[in-house]
Design a protein around this motif. Structure first.
Motif, PDB file in Angstrom:
ATOM      1  N   SER A 139      30.126  -3.022 -23.011  1.00 46.09           N
ATOM      2  CA  SER A 139      28.849  -2.911 -23.717  1.00 46.09           C
ATOM      3  C   SER A 139      28.896  -3.724 -25.008  1.00 46.09           C
ATOM      4  O   SER A 139      29.977  -4.107 -25.486  1.00 46.09           O
ATOM      5  CB  SER A 139      28.558  -1.451 -24.060  1.00 46.09           C
ATOM      6  N   SER A 140      27.734  -3.978 -25.604  1.00 45.21           N
ATOM      7  CA  SER A 140      27.676  -4.754 -26.848  1.00 45.21           C
ATOM      8  C   SER A 140      28.381  -4.036 -27.988  1.00 45.21           C
ATOM      9  O   SER A 140      28.847  -4.670 -28.935  1.00 45.21           O
ATOM     10  CB  SER A 140      26.218  -5.020 -27.237  1.00 45.21           C
ATOM     11  N   ALA A 141      28.490  -2.696 -27.919  1.00 43.38           N
ATOM     12  CA  ALA A 141      29.139  -1.920 -28.974  1.00 43.38           C
ATOM     13  C   ALA A 141      30.663  -1.875 -28.830  1.00 43.38           C
ATOM     14  O   ALA A 141      31.361  -1.319 -29.677  1.00 43.38           O
ATOM     15  CB  ALA A 141      28.587  -0.497 -28.986  1.00 43.38           C
ATOM     16  N   SER A 142      31.177  -2.497 -27.781  1.00 44.86           N
ATOM     17  CA  SER A 142      32.617  -2.500 -27.532  1.00 44.86           C
ATOM     18  C   SER A 142      33.341  -3.459 -28.475  1.00 44.86           C
ATOM     19  O   SER A 142      32.740  -4.387 -29.025  1.00 44.86           O
ATOM     20  CB  SER A 142      32.882  -2.904 -26.078  1.00 44.86           C
ATOM     21  N   LEU A 143      34.640  -3.238 -28.639  1.00 41.79           N
ATOM     22  CA  LEU A 143      35.475  -4.155 -29.413  1.00 41.79           C
ATOM     23  C   LEU A 143      36.141  -5.169 -28.485  1.00 41.79           C
ATOM     24  O   LEU A 143      37.164  -5.761 -28.810  1.00 41.79           O
ATOM     25  CB  LEU A 143      36.526  -3.379 -30.216  1.00 41.79           C
ATOM     26  N   GLU A 144      35.527  -5.350 -27.355  1.00 41.90           N
ATOM     27  CA  GLU A 144      35.986  -6.316 -26.358  1.00 41.90           C
ATOM     28  C   GLU A 144      34.756  -7.033 -25.807  1.00 41.90           C
ATOM     29  O   GLU A 144      33.685  -6.436 -25.697  1.00 41.90           O
ATOM     30  CB  GLU A 144      36.727  -5.592 -25.235  1.00 41.90           C
ATOM     31  N   ALA A 145      34.897  -8.317 -25.485  1.00 42.97           N
ATOM     32  CA  ALA A 145      33.762  -9.070 -24.946  1.00 42.97           C
ATOM     33  C   ALA A 145      34.260 -10.098 -23.939  1.00 42.97           C
ATOM     34  O   ALA A 145      35.329 -10.696 -24.123  1.00 42.97           O
ATOM     35  CB  ALA A 145      33.001  -9.767 -26.068  1.00 42.97           C
ATOM     36  N   VAL A 163      30.067 -10.525 -33.218  1.00 40.45           N
ATOM     37  CA  VAL A 163      30.352  -9.524 -34.245  1.00 40.45           C
ATOM     38  C   VAL A 163      30.951  -8.341 -33.508  1.00 40.45           C
ATOM     39  O   VAL A 163      30.242  -7.641 -32.766  1.00 40.45           O
ATOM     40  CB  VAL A 163      29.081  -9.089 -35.005  1.00 40.45           C
ATOM     41  N   PRO A 164      32.267  -8.118 -33.628  1.00 35.00           N
ATOM     42  CA  PRO A 164      32.906  -7.033 -32.883  1.00 35.00           C
ATOM     43  C   PRO A 164      32.204  -5.694 -33.100  1.00 35.00           C
ATOM     44  O   PRO A 164      31.937  -5.286 -34.219  1.00 35.00           O
ATOM     45  CB  PRO A 164      34.334  -7.009 -33.446  1.00 35.00           C
ATOM     46  N   GLY A 165      31.899  -5.020 -32.002  1.00 39.17           N
ATOM     47  CA  GLY A 165      31.258  -3.719 -32.076  1.00 39.17           C
ATOM     48  C   GLY A 165      29.761  -3.771 -32.279  1.00 39.17           C
ATOM     49  O   GLY A 165      29.101  -2.734 -32.328  1.00 39.17           O
ATOM     50  N   VAL A 166      29.195  -4.975 -32.401  1.00 41.23           N
ATOM     51  CA  VAL A 166      27.757  -5.102 -32.640  1.00 41.23           C
ATOM     52  C   VAL A 166      27.082  -5.914 -31.547  1.00 41.23           C
ATOM     53  O   VAL A 166      26.138  -5.456 -30.899  1.00 41.23           O
ATOM     54  CB  VAL A 166      27.465  -5.732 -34.017  1.00 41.23           C
ATOM     55  N   GLY A 167      27.526  -7.143 -31.327  1.00 44.99           N
ATOM     56  CA  GLY A 167      26.868  -7.944 -30.308  1.00 44.99           C
ATOM     57  C   GLY A 167      27.406  -9.354 -30.198  1.00 44.99           C
ATOM     58  O   GLY A 167      28.177  -9.821 -31.040  1.00 44.99           O
ATOM     59  N   LEU A 168      26.950 -10.023 -29.170  1.00 41.52           N
ATOM     60  CA  LEU A 168      27.441 -11.337 -28.765  1.00 41.52           C
ATOM     61  C   LEU A 168      26.331 -12.366 -28.856  1.00 41.52           C
ATOM     62  O   LEU A 168      25.170 -12.071 -28.610  1.00 41.52           O
ATOM     63  CB  LEU A 168      27.938 -11.232 -27.319  1.00 41.52           C
ATOM     64  N   SER A 169      26.698 -13.600 -29.185  1.00 41.68           N
ATOM     65  CA  SER A 169      25.732 -14.687 -29.235  1.00 41.68           C
ATOM     66  C   SER A 169      25.374 -15.171 -27.832  1.00 41.68           C
ATOM     67  O   SER A 169      26.223 -15.207 -26.926  1.00 41.68           O
ATOM     68  CB  SER A 169      26.310 -15.861 -30.029  1.00 41.68           C
ATOM     69  N   ASN A 170      24.128 -15.567 -27.678  1.00 44.31           N
ATOM     70  CA  ASN A 170      23.684 -16.139 -26.407  1.00 44.31           C
ATOM     71  C   ASN A 170      24.401 -17.460 -26.113  1.00 44.31           C
ATOM     72  O   ASN A 170      24.444 -17.900 -24.966  1.00 44.31           O
ATOM     73  CB  ASN A 170      22.174 -16.366 -26.445  1.00 44.31           C
ATOM     74  N   LYS A 171      24.977 -18.070 -27.137  1.00 48.42           N
ATOM     75  CA  LYS A 171      25.660 -19.356 -26.985  1.00 48.42           C
ATOM     76  C   LYS A 171      26.900 -19.234 -26.101  1.00 48.42           C
ATOM     77  O   LYS A 171      27.303 -20.203 -25.460  1.00 48.42           O
ATOM     78  CB  LYS A 171      26.053 -19.900 -28.368  1.00 48.42           C
ATOM     79  N   ILE A 172      27.504 -18.043 -26.060  1.00 48.13           N
ATOM     80  CA  ILE A 172      28.701 -17.862 -25.229  1.00 48.13           C
ATOM     81  C   ILE A 172      28.454 -16.809 -24.140  1.00 48.13           C
ATOM     82  O   ILE A 172      29.395 -16.227 -23.598  1.00 48.13           O
ATOM     83  CB  ILE A 172      29.938 -17.503 -26.075  1.00 48.13           C
ATOM     84  N   ARG A 173      27.190 -16.599 -23.856  1.00 48.89           N
ATOM     85  CA  ARG A 173      26.810 -15.659 -22.793  1.00 48.89           C
ATOM     86  C   ARG A 173      27.312 -16.163 -21.441  1.00 48.89           C
ATOM     87  O   ARG A 173      27.281 -17.361 -21.150  1.00 48.89           O
ATOM     88  CB  ARG A 173      25.288 -15.535 -22.764  1.00 48.89           C
ATOM     89  N   VAL A 174      27.764 -15.254 -20.627  1.00 48.79           N
ATOM     90  CA  VAL A 174      28.270 -15.599 -19.299  1.00 48.79           C
ATOM     91  C   VAL A 174      27.111 -15.670 -18.315  1.00 48.79           C
ATOM     92  O   VAL A 174      26.390 -14.692 -18.110  1.00 48.79           O
ATOM     93  CB  VAL A 174      29.301 -14.555 -18.822  1.00 48.79           C
ATOM     94  N   GLU A 175      26.933 -16.834 -17.719  1.00 49.43           N
ATOM     95  CA  GLU A 175      25.895 -17.021 -16.704  1.00 49.43           C
ATOM     96  C   GLU A 175      26.485 -16.916 -15.303  1.00 49.43           C
ATOM     97  O   GLU A 175      25.869 -16.365 -14.399  1.00 49.43           O
ATOM     98  CB  GLU A 175      25.228 -18.390 -16.877  1.00 49.43           C
ATOM     99  N   GLY A 176      27.695 -17.449 -15.124  1.00 53.48           N
ATOM    100  CA  GLY A 176      28.364 -17.378 -13.836  1.00 53.48           C
ATOM    101  C   GLY A 176      29.548 -16.433 -13.909  1.00 53.48           C
ATOM    102  O   GLY A 176      29.447 -15.254 -13.620  1.00 53.48           O
ATOM    103  N   ALA A 177      30.680 -16.978 -14.327  1.00 56.83           N
ATOM    104  CA  ALA A 177      31.894 -16.171 -14.483  1.00 56.83           C
ATOM    105  C   ALA A 177      32.466 -16.404 -15.878  1.00 56.83           C
ATOM    106  O   ALA A 177      32.378 -17.508 -16.418  1.00 56.83           O
ATOM    107  CB  ALA A 177      32.916 -16.543 -13.417  1.00 56.83           C
ATOM    108  N   PRO A 178      33.054 -15.380 -16.496  1.00 58.97           N
ATOM    109  CA  PRO A 178      33.624 -15.540 -17.834  1.00 58.97           C
ATOM    110  C   PRO A 178      34.872 -16.417 -17.809  1.00 58.97           C
ATOM    111  O   PRO A 178      35.625 -16.415 -16.844  1.00 58.97           O
ATOM    112  CB  PRO A 178      33.975 -14.107 -18.247  1.00 58.97           C
TER     113      PRO A 178
END
Length: 200
Positions: free
Chosen positions: A102-108, A172-187
């Protein structure tokens, strides 16, 4: 384009400022250009970047000493935060079986294939921007944080730690991820924000 960006930042797009900015692109060795009391213009890797000047009240929080070059892949120690930033490369065989946190995780889980240049781990700075997940437009990080604050996050948003490239905030760990590094296919990579004690 320059005039539009000047207006967006509240800078008067005078002919003198625009000509000075354009001349900066022809002087790769230049240290930068002061636009007004709030912004400087810098040339990095052939691209122009607006850098907001820190105020006296925030100069300690946004100290450049609170920045580390991230090891990709690898583990980066950030002594001023009490955490480690870990970047793992994902093998093709691993990419199809991952569960997205999830976006609130400390993992992305991210896709770094479109990122050029190094990544940095640092404290947030005046003028920081992020592309919220699902959007292509940049927004001020300050506004983004205040629309995402919940529970225990409230107290630490003002001193948030971020992962960024040379131009914008990516996570931002625990808050959210930028669309610039969003996964469209596979991470391609996994980001993990670890407390220092957990690494012993």
């Amino acid at each position: 384009l320059l005039a539009c960006e000047f207006r967006r930042l509240g800078i008067e797009p005078s002919l003198k400022r625009i000509c000075s900015a354009e001349s900066l692109t022809r002087k790769p060795g230049s240290s930068g250009l002061s636009l007004d009391g709030r912004f400087d213009l810098h040339l990095r890797n052939g691209r122009l970047f607006f850098v907001e000047k820190p105020s006296a009240s925030t100069s300690e929080v946004f100290d450049d000493a609170h920045q580390c070059l991230a090891q990709v892949p690898g583990l980066t120690e950030t002594p001023w935060s009490g955490h480690f930033f870990q970047v793992e490369c994902l093998a093709p065989s691993d990419r199809a079986t991952v569960d997205f946190p999830s976006s609130a995780s400390l993992e992305a889980l991210v896709d770094l294939s479109a990122i050029e240049g190094p990544l940095f781990v640092r404290t947030r700075r005046p003028g920081d921007c992020i592309r919220p997940f699902g959007m292509n437009e940049l927004v001020k990080l300050k506004k983004y944080l205040h629309t995402h604050k919940t529970g225990q996050m409230v107290d630490r948003l003002e001193n948030a730690f971020v992962v960024a490239d040379a131009s914008e905030v990516l996570w931002v760990p625990g808050v959210g991820l930028s669309n610039k590094i969003r996964v469209e296919g596979a991470p391609t990579h996994r980001f993990v924000w670890l407390k220092a004690e957990a690494s012993d």
